[in-house]
Design a protein around this motif. Structure first.
Motif, PDB file in Angstrom:
ATOM      1  N   PRO A  48       0.838  -1.200   0.000  1.00 25.93           N
ATOM      2  CA  PRO A  48       0.000   0.000   0.000  1.00 25.93           C
ATOM      3  C   PRO A  48       0.875   1.253   0.000  1.00 25.93           C
ATOM      4  CG  PRO A  48       0.098  -0.895   2.207  1.00 25.93           C
ATOM      5  CD  PRO A  48       0.876  -1.828   1.323  1.00 25.93           C
ATOM      6  N   ARG A  49       0.226   2.395  -0.171  1.00 32.79           N
ATOM      7  CA  ARG A  49       0.915   3.678  -0.159  1.00 32.79           C
ATOM      8  C   ARG A  49      -0.050   4.735   0.378  1.00 32.79           C
ATOM      9  NH1 ARG A  49       0.011   1.824  -5.138  1.00 32.79           N
ATOM     10  NH2 ARG A  49      -1.467   2.906  -6.465  1.00 32.79           N
ATOM     11  N   ALA A  50       0.499   5.834   0.805  1.00 32.76           N
ATOM     12  CA  ALA A  50      -0.351   6.915   1.325  1.00 32.76           C
ATOM     13  C   ALA A  50      -1.195   7.477   0.186  1.00 32.76           C
ATOM     14  CB  ALA A  50       0.510   8.012   1.936  1.00 32.76           C
ATOM     15  N   PRO A  51      -2.443   7.843   0.461  1.00 35.58           N
ATOM     16  CA  PRO A  51      -3.256   8.486  -0.571  1.00 35.58           C
ATOM     17  C   PRO A  51      -2.586   9.777  -1.038  1.00 35.58           C
ATOM     18  CG  PRO A  51      -4.516   8.230   1.484  1.00 35.58           C
ATOM     19  CD  PRO A  51      -3.137   7.744   1.738  1.00 35.58           C
ATOM     20  N   ALA A  52      -2.775  10.081  -2.316  1.00 33.17           N
ATOM     21  CA  ALA A  52      -2.176  11.288  -2.904  1.00 33.17           C
ATOM     22  C   ALA A  52      -3.235  12.027  -3.708  1.00 33.17           C
ATOM     23  CB  ALA A  52      -0.997  10.914  -3.797  1.00 33.17           C
ATOM     24  N   GLU A  53      -3.067  13.337  -3.790  1.00 30.01           N
ATOM     25  CA  GLU A  53      -3.937  14.174  -4.610  1.00 30.01           C
ATOM     26  C   GLU A  53      -3.094  15.256  -5.258  1.00 30.01           C
ATOM     27  OE1 GLU A  53      -7.414  15.630  -2.541  1.00 30.01           O
ATOM     28  OE2 GLU A  53      -8.038  13.610  -1.962  1.00 30.01           O
ATOM     29  N   ILE A  54      -3.627  15.823  -6.328  1.00 26.47           N
ATOM     30  CA  ILE A  54      -2.946  16.918  -7.024  1.00 26.47           C
ATOM     31  C   ILE A  54      -3.288  18.221  -6.315  1.00 26.47           C
ATOM     32  CG2 ILE A  54      -2.732  18.194  -9.184  1.00 26.47           C
ATOM     33  CD1 ILE A  54      -3.436  15.552 -10.641  1.00 26.47           C
ATOM     34  N   ILE A  55      -2.256  18.986  -6.020  1.00 27.81           N
ATOM     35  CA  ILE A  55      -2.422  20.284  -5.371  1.00 27.81           C
ATOM     36  C   ILE A  55      -2.011  21.373  -6.363  1.00 27.81           C
ATOM     37  CG2 ILE A  55      -1.609  21.778  -3.509  1.00 27.81           C
ATOM     38  CD1 ILE A  55      -1.312  19.252  -1.807  1.00 27.81           C
ATOM     39  N   GLY A  56      -2.912  22.306  -6.598  1.00 28.97           N
ATOM     40  CA  GLY A  56      -2.596  23.450  -7.446  1.00 28.97           C
ATOM     41  C   GLY A  56      -2.994  23.305  -8.897  1.00 28.97           C
ATOM     42  N   GLY A  57      -3.849  22.344  -9.202  1.00 30.49           N
ATOM     43  CA  GLY A  57      -4.287  22.183 -10.586  1.00 30.49           C
ATOM     44  C   GLY A  57      -4.688  20.762 -10.887  1.00 30.49           C
ATOM     45  N   ASP A  58      -4.371  20.316 -12.100  1.00 36.85           N
ATOM     46  CA  ASP A  58      -4.706  18.961 -12.527  1.00 36.85           C
ATOM     47  C   ASP A  58      -3.481  18.309 -13.162  1.00 36.85           C
ATOM     48  OD1 ASP A  58      -4.507  20.146 -15.042  1.00 36.85           O
ATOM     49  OD2 ASP A  58      -6.596  19.827 -15.579  1.00 36.85           O
ATOM     50  N   GLY A  59      -3.687  17.175 -13.814  1.00 38.75           N
ATOM     51  CA  GLY A  59      -2.581  16.450 -14.423  1.00 38.75           C
ATOM     52  C   GLY A  59      -1.828  17.244 -15.469  1.00 38.75           C
ATOM     53  N   GLU A  60      -2.546  18.005 -16.256  1.00 39.95           N
ATOM     54  CA  GLU A  60      -1.903  18.863 -17.263  1.00 39.95           C
ATOM     55  C   GLU A  60      -0.990  19.875 -16.572  1.00 39.95           C
ATOM     56  OE1 GLU A  60      -0.725  19.892 -20.889  1.00 39.95           O
ATOM     57  OE2 GLU A  60      -2.256  18.343 -20.629  1.00 39.95           O
ATOM     58  N   ASP A  61      -1.459  20.442 -15.479  1.00 37.84           N
ATOM     59  CA  ASP A  61      -0.637  21.388 -14.716  1.00 37.84           C
ATOM     60  C   ASP A  61       0.601  20.702 -14.133  1.00 37.84           C
ATOM     61  OD1 ASP A  61      -2.302  23.743 -15.036  1.00 37.84           O
ATOM     62  OD2 ASP A  61      -3.722  22.769 -13.675  1.00 37.84           O
ATOM     63  N   CYS A  62       0.463  19.464 -13.703  1.00 34.77           N
ATOM     64  CA  CYS A  62       1.630  18.714 -13.206  1.00 34.77           C
ATOM     65  C   CYS A  62       2.663  18.524 -14.306  1.00 34.77           C
ATOM     66  CB  CYS A  62       1.211  17.348 -12.656  1.00 34.77           C
ATOM     67  SG  CYS A  62       0.361  17.418 -11.087  1.00 34.77           S
ATOM     68  N   LEU A  63       2.197  18.158 -15.497  1.00 36.82           N
ATOM     69  CA  LEU A  63       3.118  17.951 -16.620  1.00 36.82           C
ATOM     70  C   LEU A  63       3.854  19.240 -16.982  1.00 36.82           C
ATOM     71  CD1 LEU A  63       0.884  15.671 -18.870  1.00 36.82           C
ATOM     72  CD2 LEU A  63       2.867  14.956 -17.505  1.00 36.82           C
ATOM     73  N   GLU A  64       3.213  20.375 -16.754  1.00 39.90           N
ATOM     74  CA  GLU A  64       3.807  21.677 -17.061  1.00 39.90           C
ATOM     75  C   GLU A  64       4.561  22.279 -15.882  1.00 39.90           C
ATOM     76  OE1 GLU A  64       3.991  23.163 -20.023  1.00 39.90           O
ATOM     77  OE2 GLU A  64       2.981  21.414 -20.890  1.00 39.90           O
ATOM     78  N   GLY A  65       4.602  21.563 -14.743  1.00 40.91           N
ATOM     79  CA  GLY A  65       5.335  22.043 -13.578  1.00 40.91           C
ATOM     80  C   GLY A  65       4.598  23.079 -12.749  1.00 40.91           C
ATOM     81  N   ARG A  66       3.279  23.232 -12.974  1.00 43.23           N
ATOM     82  CA  ARG A  66       2.496  24.235 -12.245  1.00 43.23           C
ATOM     83  C   ARG A  66       1.753  23.663 -11.047  1.00 43.23           C
ATOM     84  NH1 ARG A  66       0.970  25.542 -17.859  1.00 43.23           N
ATOM     85  NH2 ARG A  66      -0.855  24.231 -17.469  1.00 43.23           N
ATOM     86  N   ALA A  67       1.728  22.337 -10.910  1.00 39.19           N
ATOM     87  CA  ALA A  67       1.026  21.673  -9.807  1.00 39.19           C
ATOM     88  C   ALA A  67       1.856  20.481  -9.366  1.00 39.19           C
ATOM     89  CB  ALA A  67      -0.369  21.237 -10.254  1.00 39.19           C
ATOM     90  N   ARG A  68       1.543  19.949  -8.196  1.00 37.01           N
ATOM     91  CA  ARG A  68       2.291  18.832  -7.632  1.00 37.01           C
ATOM     92  C   ARG A  68       1.331  17.747  -7.159  1.00 37.01           C
ATOM     93  NH1 ARG A  68       6.881  19.166  -9.463  1.00 37.01           N
ATOM     94  NH2 ARG A  68       7.851  18.005  -7.804  1.00 37.01           N
ATOM     95  N   VAL A  69       1.793  16.509  -7.157  1.00 37.01           N
ATOM     96  CA  VAL A  69       1.058  15.414  -6.544  1.00 37.01           C
ATOM     97  C   VAL A  69       1.705  15.189  -5.178  1.00 37.01           C
ATOM     98  CG1 VAL A  69       0.246  13.048  -6.732  1.00 37.01           C
ATOM     99  CG2 VAL A  69       0.702  14.366  -8.820  1.00 37.01           C
ATOM    100  N   VAL A  70       0.884  15.263  -4.141  1.00 34.47           N
ATOM    101  CA  VAL A  70       1.398  15.205  -2.772  1.00 34.47           C
ATOM    102  C   VAL A  70       0.564  14.198  -1.983  1.00 34.47           C
ATOM    103  CG1 VAL A  70       1.818  16.573  -0.682  1.00 34.47           C
ATOM    104  CG2 VAL A  70       2.130  17.606  -2.938  1.00 34.47           C
TER     105      VAL A  70
END
Length: 161
Positions: A48-70
């Protein structure tokens, strides 16, 4: 051939060590009409692993460096999610997969709706990291509910089941 999230095929790979198997998906895999993969495991995360969510946007924002998965514990796992997305894309390209069914709500697999990063089960419009990357490459992505609705359409059922 389609690709299905491993959890939808019944494999216990979700963050909580459980699967979300459904007869439709297990039958497609058993009948060799679908392959399965878990982007989060492909990215190096464990079960198992700790639950994670995107903070600061969505997946597209993560790919562009504008959001993080934490994770709920505050650990940044963005790099693992991006790596898993890239490996899933490579898998799709290798096997010429053009349709992918991914688990709804997930920060990697969510399609159209993801959780908002507050860990309160609040949804927002957006895609997970893997979904965003696959869509950039013109791969059709849908969640399990949309897929099941579509297989009720006789033309898709004829091709898929």
């Amino acid at each position: 051939m389609i690709l299905i999230s491993s959890c939808l095929a019944g494999h216990p790979v979700r963050y909580d060590g459980k699967g979300k198997g459904h007869e439709v998906f297990t039958r497609l895999v058993d009948d060799k009409k679908a392959l399965y993969a878990c982007p989060e495991l492909l990215g190096g995360l464990s079960v198992p692993r700790a639950p994670a969510e995107i903070i600061g946007g969505d997946g597209e924002d993560c790919l562009e460096g504008r959001a993080r998965v934490v994770t709920i514990n505050g650990i940044d796992v963005t790099d693992a999610f991006i790596e898993g997305a890239k490996r899933t894309l490579d898998f799709c390209l290798k096997y010429r997969i053009k349709t992918v069914v991914l688990k709804s709500g997930s920060p990697s697999c969510g399609s159209g709706k993801i959780y908002d990063g507050t860990f309160t089960s609040t949804s927002i419009n957006g895609d997970g990291v893997t979904t965003a990357l696959l869509k950039r490459h013109h791969i059709t992505v849908m969640d399990e509910f949309t897929f099941i609705e579509r297989i009720n359409d006789t033309s898709m059922k004829r091709n898929m089941l």
